[in-house]
Write a protein that holds these residues in place. Structure first.
Motif, PDB file in Angstrom:
ATOM      1  N   THR A  35      11.356  14.075  -7.868  1.00 39.99           N
ATOM      2  CA  THR A  35      10.756  15.357  -7.526  1.00 39.99           C
ATOM      3  C   THR A  35       9.427  15.075  -6.837  1.00 39.99           C
ATOM      4  OG1 THR A  35      11.759  16.326  -9.498  1.00 39.99           O
ATOM      5  CG2 THR A  35       9.981  17.577  -8.459  1.00 39.99           C
ATOM      6  N   VAL A  36       9.131  15.855  -5.795  1.00 39.60           N
ATOM      7  CA  VAL A  36       7.848  15.784  -5.104  1.00 39.60           C
ATOM      8  C   VAL A  36       7.366  17.216  -4.899  1.00 39.60           C
ATOM      9  CG1 VAL A  36       6.621  15.128  -3.004  1.00 39.60           C
ATOM     10  CG2 VAL A  36       8.386  13.612  -3.931  1.00 39.60           C
ATOM     11  N   ASN A  37       6.218  17.512  -5.475  1.00 37.49           N
ATOM     12  CA  ASN A  37       5.643  18.860  -5.359  1.00 37.49           C
ATOM     13  C   ASN A  37       6.669  19.955  -5.675  1.00 37.49           C
ATOM     14  OD1 ASN A  37       3.180  17.756  -4.680  1.00 37.49           O
ATOM     15  ND2 ASN A  37       3.561  17.884  -2.489  1.00 37.49           N
ATOM     16  N   GLY A  73       0.820  -1.206   0.000  1.00 40.07           N
ATOM     17  CA  GLY A  73       0.000   0.000   0.000  1.00 40.07           C
ATOM     18  C   GLY A  73       0.852   1.253   0.000  1.00 40.07           C
ATOM     19  N   LEU A  74       1.906   1.241   0.795  1.00 38.98           N
ATOM     20  CA  LEU A  74       2.826   2.377   0.850  1.00 38.98           C
ATOM     21  C   LEU A  74       3.486   2.600  -0.508  1.00 38.98           C
ATOM     22  CD1 LEU A  74       4.404   4.568   2.377  1.00 38.98           C
ATOM     23  CD2 LEU A  74       5.980   2.767   3.113  1.00 38.98           C
ATOM     24  N   PHE A  75       3.918   1.516  -1.151  1.00 38.89           N
ATOM     25  CA  PHE A  75       4.533   1.670  -2.469  1.00 38.89           C
ATOM     26  C   PHE A  75       3.536   2.205  -3.496  1.00 38.89           C
ATOM     27  CE2 PHE A  75       8.339  -0.519  -1.086  1.00 38.89           C
ATOM     28  CZ  PHE A  75       9.301   0.144  -1.828  1.00 38.89           C
ATOM     29  N   GLY A  76       2.267   1.842  -3.374  1.00 36.90           N
ATOM     30  CA  GLY A  76       1.264   2.415  -4.258  1.00 36.90           C
ATOM     31  C   GLY A  76       1.219   3.929  -4.122  1.00 36.90           C
ATOM     32  N   VAL A  77       1.277   4.402  -2.885  1.00 38.34           N
ATOM     33  CA  VAL A  77       1.299   5.845  -2.635  1.00 38.34           C
ATOM     34  C   VAL A  77       2.587   6.455  -3.175  1.00 38.34           C
ATOM     35  CG1 VAL A  77       1.367   7.611  -0.828  1.00 38.34           C
ATOM     36  CG2 VAL A  77      -0.243   5.692  -0.643  1.00 38.34           C
ATOM     37  N   LEU A  78       3.720   5.823  -2.898  1.00 40.73           N
ATOM     38  CA  LEU A  78       5.011   6.370  -3.344  1.00 40.73           C
ATOM     39  C   LEU A  78       5.091   6.463  -4.863  1.00 40.73           C
ATOM     40  CD1 LEU A  78       7.419   4.525  -0.891  1.00 40.73           C
ATOM     41  CD2 LEU A  78       6.830   6.964  -0.884  1.00 40.73           C
ATOM     42  N   LEU A  79       4.608   5.439  -5.553  1.00 38.73           N
ATOM     43  CA  LEU A  79       4.663   5.460  -7.017  1.00 38.73           C
ATOM     44  C   LEU A  79       3.811   6.576  -7.596  1.00 38.73           C
ATOM     45  CD1 LEU A  79       4.681   1.638  -7.873  1.00 38.73           C
ATOM     46  CD2 LEU A  79       6.606   3.247  -7.937  1.00 38.73           C
ATOM     47  N   ARG A  80       2.739   6.950  -6.893  1.00 40.14           N
ATOM     48  CA  ARG A  80       1.916   8.080  -7.341  1.00 40.14           C
ATOM     49  C   ARG A  80       2.533   9.421  -6.950  1.00 40.14           C
ATOM     50  NH1 ARG A  80      -2.369   5.321  -4.669  1.00 40.14           N
ATOM     51  NH2 ARG A  80      -2.522   7.077  -3.223  1.00 40.14           N
ATOM     52  N   THR A  81       3.260   9.450  -5.840  1.00 41.21           N
ATOM     53  CA  THR A  81       3.769  10.701  -5.274  1.00 41.21           C
ATOM     54  C   THR A  81       5.041  11.188  -5.955  1.00 41.21           C
ATOM     55  OG1 THR A  81       2.798  10.146  -3.126  1.00 41.21           O
ATOM     56  CG2 THR A  81       4.553  11.792  -3.131  1.00 41.21           C
TER      57      THR A  81
END
Length: 141
Positions: free
Chosen positions: A88-90, A47-55
């Motif tokens: 890059t993030v935001n 689940g965390l990796f799902g978030v990271l891949l989107r972020t």
């Protein structure tokens, strides 16, 4: 011979979350730069990796070192790899490393992420927390 680390890099590069599932042990521990205790267990880490891949935007691995290192969980020596990345993030550029420990079965049993600079850590923390809350993986603060 293709290792779990090689398959992990390929899965991340292609953003293939499904390919990650078989690469992690059931009891994988993920040590985050923004949380004192690890995320534990395959469902939570996936689940965390799902978030990271989107972020992460423009995520790319830029280097790799292989060897052995002590695990955080029990201090045993295990085959390990250090993967250097940029992303890059935001709008903030992040430099980081992933320290990946392999279990006796060759799957990833421990994963530690370190990032810099501090302002990027803060930005990453906010973005990941929002994603975890949105996906129902953690309660809202």
């Amino acid at each position: 011979m293709t290792t779990a680390v090689d398959r992990f890099r390929t899965a991340v590069n292609t953003r293939d979350l499904g390919a990650l599932e078989d690469l992690f042990t059931e009891d994988i521990r993920f040590y985050s730069p923004v949380k004192f205790t690890p995320f534990e267990g395959r469902p939570m880490v996936l689940g965390l990796f799902g978030v990271l891949l989107r972020t992460f935007e423009d995520f790319r691995y830029v280097g790799e070192f292989a060897g052995a290192a002590q695990t955080s969980a029990d201090g045993t020596d295990a085959p390990a790899a250090v993967l250097l990345f940029r992303a890059t993030v935001n709008g903030r550029e992040i430099h980081g490393i992933d320290l990946v420990h392999l279990g006796e079965d060759g799957r990833i049993k421990e994963f530690t992420v370190m990032v810099r600079p501090q302002s990027a850590v803060h930005t990453l923390s906010e973005a990941v927390l929002a994603g975890l809350v949105a996906d129902g993986l953690v309660p809202a603060p």
